[in-house]
Design a protein around this motif. Structure first.
Motif, PDB file in Angstrom:
ATOM      1  N   ASP A 206      18.629  35.234  -7.255  1.00 18.78           N
ATOM      2  CA  ASP A 206      19.063  34.885  -5.897  1.00 18.78           C
ATOM      3  C   ASP A 206      19.595  36.103  -5.150  1.00 18.78           C
ATOM      4  OD1 ASP A 206      18.357  32.290  -6.362  1.00 18.78           O
ATOM      5  OD2 ASP A 206      20.394  31.586  -6.804  1.00 18.78           O
ATOM      6  N   VAL A 207      20.297  36.973  -5.873  1.00 13.74           N
ATOM      7  CA  VAL A 207      20.827  38.188  -5.252  1.00 13.74           C
ATOM      8  C   VAL A 207      19.681  39.101  -4.829  1.00 13.74           C
ATOM      9  CG1 VAL A 207      22.245  40.247  -5.615  1.00 13.74           C
ATOM     10  CG2 VAL A 207      22.964  38.045  -6.580  1.00 13.74           C
ATOM     11  N   VAL A 208      18.706  39.263  -5.718  1.00 11.09           N
ATOM     12  CA  VAL A 208      17.536  40.097  -5.396  1.00 11.09           C
ATOM     13  C   VAL A 208      16.795  39.529  -4.189  1.00 11.09           C
ATOM     14  CG1 VAL A 208      15.294  40.898  -6.226  1.00 11.09           C
ATOM     15  CG2 VAL A 208      17.264  40.926  -7.763  1.00 11.09           C
ATOM     16  N   ASP A 209      16.611  38.205  -4.165  1.00 10.62           N
ATOM     17  CA  ASP A 209      15.914  37.565  -3.039  1.00 10.62           C
ATOM     18  C   ASP A 209      16.638  37.834  -1.720  1.00 10.62           C
ATOM     19  OD1 ASP A 209      14.036  36.552  -4.771  1.00 10.62           O
ATOM     20  OD2 ASP A 209      14.930  34.550  -4.890  1.00 10.62           O
ATOM     21  N   ALA A 210      17.974  37.758  -1.742  1.00 11.29           N
ATOM     22  CA  ALA A 210      18.751  37.957  -0.518  1.00 11.29           C
ATOM     23  C   ALA A 210      18.666  39.406  -0.026  1.00 11.29           C
ATOM     24  CB  ALA A 210      20.209  37.571  -0.761  1.00 11.29           C
ATOM     25  N   ILE A 211      18.743  40.357  -0.963  1.00 10.43           N
ATOM     26  CA  ILE A 211      18.627  41.766  -0.568  1.00 10.43           C
ATOM     27  C   ILE A 211      17.239  42.049  -0.025  1.00 10.43           C
ATOM     28  CG2 ILE A 211      18.695  44.155  -1.394  1.00 10.43           C
ATOM     29  CD1 ILE A 211      20.714  43.276  -3.495  1.00 10.43           C
ATOM     30  N   GLN A 212      16.220  41.490  -0.672  1.00  9.79           N
ATOM     31  CA  GLN A 212      14.843  41.680  -0.186  1.00  9.79           C
ATOM     32  C   GLN A 212      14.684  41.082   1.206  1.00  9.79           C
ATOM     33  OE1 GLN A 212      11.836  39.637  -2.416  1.00  9.79           O
ATOM     34  NE2 GLN A 212      10.163  40.440  -1.168  1.00  9.79           N
ATOM     35  N   ALA A 213      15.278  39.905   1.442  1.00  7.79           N
ATOM     36  CA  ALA A 213      15.172  39.263   2.749  1.00  7.79           C
ATOM     37  C   ALA A 213      15.786  40.135   3.838  1.00  7.79           C
ATOM     38  CB  ALA A 213      15.860  37.895   2.719  1.00  7.79           C
ATOM     39  N   ARG A 214      16.910  40.772   3.528  1.00  5.50           N
ATOM     40  CA  ARG A 214      17.545  41.661   4.507  1.00  5.50           C
ATOM     41  C   ARG A 214      16.664  42.889   4.762  1.00  5.50           C
ATOM     42  NH1 ARG A 214      22.501  40.648   6.228  1.00  5.50           N
ATOM     43  NH2 ARG A 214      22.783  42.808   6.874  1.00  5.50           N
ATOM     44  N   LEU A 215      16.063  43.417   3.704  1.00  2.56           N
ATOM     45  CA  LEU A 215      15.164  44.558   3.873  1.00  2.56           C
ATOM     46  C   LEU A 215      13.941  44.169   4.709  1.00  2.56           C
ATOM     47  CD1 LEU A 215      15.235  46.053   0.261  1.00  2.56           C
ATOM     48  CD2 LEU A 215      16.297  47.039   2.303  1.00  2.56           C
ATOM     49  N   ASP A 216      13.385  42.999   4.435  1.00  3.12           N
ATOM     50  CA  ASP A 216      12.242  42.524   5.196  1.00  3.12           C
ATOM     51  C   ASP A 216      12.606  42.294   6.659  1.00  3.12           C
ATOM     52  OD1 ASP A 216      10.793  42.587   2.880  1.00  3.12           O
ATOM     53  OD2 ASP A 216      10.959  40.445   2.469  1.00  3.12           O
ATOM     54  N   GLY A 217      13.818  41.769   6.877  1.00  5.51           N
ATOM     55  CA  GLY A 217      14.275  41.525   8.249  1.00  5.51           C
ATOM     56  C   GLY A 217      14.481  42.802   9.009  1.00  5.51           C
ATOM     57  N   ASN A 218      15.042  43.813   8.321  1.00  9.35           N
ATOM     58  CA  ASN A 218      15.238  45.116   8.973  1.00  9.35           C
ATOM     59  C   ASN A 218      13.905  45.743   9.350  1.00  9.35           C
ATOM     60  OD1 ASN A 218      18.002  44.909   8.735  1.00  9.35           O
ATOM     61  ND2 ASN A 218      18.108  46.059   6.816  1.00  9.35           N
ATOM     62  N   THR A 219      12.921  45.544   8.495  1.00  6.39           N
ATOM     63  CA  THR A 219      11.589  46.095   8.787  1.00  6.39           C
ATOM     64  C   THR A 219      10.957  45.407   9.995  1.00  6.39           C
ATOM     65  OG1 THR A 219      11.236  46.623   6.453  1.00  6.39           O
ATOM     66  CG2 THR A 219       9.287  46.492   7.831  1.00  6.39           C
ATOM     67  N   ASP A 220      11.166  44.075  10.083  1.00  9.57           N
ATOM     68  CA  ASP A 220      10.564  43.310  11.182  1.00  9.57           C
ATOM     69  C   ASP A 220      11.138  43.725  12.525  1.00  9.57           C
ATOM     70  OD1 ASP A 220       9.078  41.990   9.349  1.00  9.57           O
ATOM     71  OD2 ASP A 220      10.389  40.245   9.214  1.00  9.57           O
ATOM     72  N   THR A 221      12.432  44.103  12.507  1.00 10.24           N
ATOM     73  CA  THR A 221      13.055  44.492  13.760  1.00 10.24           C
ATOM     74  C   THR A 221      12.816  45.968  14.066  1.00 10.24           C
ATOM     75  OG1 THR A 221      15.132  44.968  12.579  1.00 10.24           O
ATOM     76  CG2 THR A 221      14.853  42.769  13.577  1.00 10.24           C
TER      77      THR A 221
END
Length: 221
Positions: A206-221
């Motif tokens: 779950d921690v890995v998923d959350a960090i990945q989601a933030r990285l993916d979100g930063n990339t999208d923006t």
């Protein structure tokens, strides 16, 4: 299966244990002031501050920190700080009175460091198409990272030892006791890393998923 699960500790029980440790650490700050011990004050204050890390990660960075992970981090800070307090009726702390106490705290702290390293690198691995880290590399990476941190910590302990000795101040918990003690510390650091390397996938997903989601979100923006 985590230790808390093996002991059949409910989520609420784990939270209560973590809160109790947090309050004890807060009380130790005043114990240090009463004893005029900068060692106790600094270590208790540092440990007390670390206990807020899970809540900050969850609130400000949306990193899921369940009761077990919070207890894990709190216990690492608590055991270090409490080990400095003298046993009632003596001036001897748990670090000196209990065999291998120092090495156990090293293993627990190293496992937290390994968990941070694993979660971060695993998230980058899944986030970036250009990065592909095989499981064997992850295992070796965790061990190398933990060993590097362990060596850095031993250097810090040595530096604190030299400076406090020159100033005539005793800093329990940061004292080295010879080459054998240092090597045992590094061995137990490695043990903490091995534990995370083996079971990290199961408990840090779950921690890995959350960090990945933030990285993916930063990339999208």
């Amino acid at each position: 299966m985590s230790i808390a699960t093996r002991l059949r500790l409910s989520t609420e029980t784990q939270r209560q244990i973590a809160r109790a440790m947090q309050m004890i650490l807060f009380g130790l700050i005043f114990v240090g002031v009463e004893r005029q011990s900068p060692t106790i004050v600094l270590n208790a204050l540092l440990g007390f501050s670390i206990t807020f890390l899970p809540a900050i990660l969850e609130r400000d960075h949306e990193i899921p920190m369940n009761a077990g992970l919070s207890l894990w981090i709190t216990a690492a800070a608590f055991l270090h700080a409490i080990g400095i307090i003298g046993i009632p009726g003596t001036n001897v702390g748990l670090y000196n009175a209990v065999p291998f106490y120092d090495h156990i705290t090293h293993a627990l702290s190293a496992s937290v460091v390994a968990a941070v390293g694993y979660s971060t690198v695993r998230a980058f691995d899944r986030h970036s198409p250009g990065v592909e880290l095989p499981p064997r590399f992850m295992f070796v990476f965790i061990l190398v990272a933990v060993l590097a941190f362990g060596v850095l910590w031993e250097i810090v302990e040595f530096g604190v030892d030299v400076l406090t000795s020159a100033a005539g101040v005793e800093m329990s918990g940061f004292t080295q006791h010879g080459l054998n003690d240092t090597l045992l510390d590094l061995l137990f650091n490695t043990l903490g890393g091995v534990i995370v390397a083996i079971w990290g996938t199961a408990y840090l997903t779950d921690v890995v998923d959350a960090i990945q989601a933030r990285l993916d979100g930063n990339t999208d923006t």
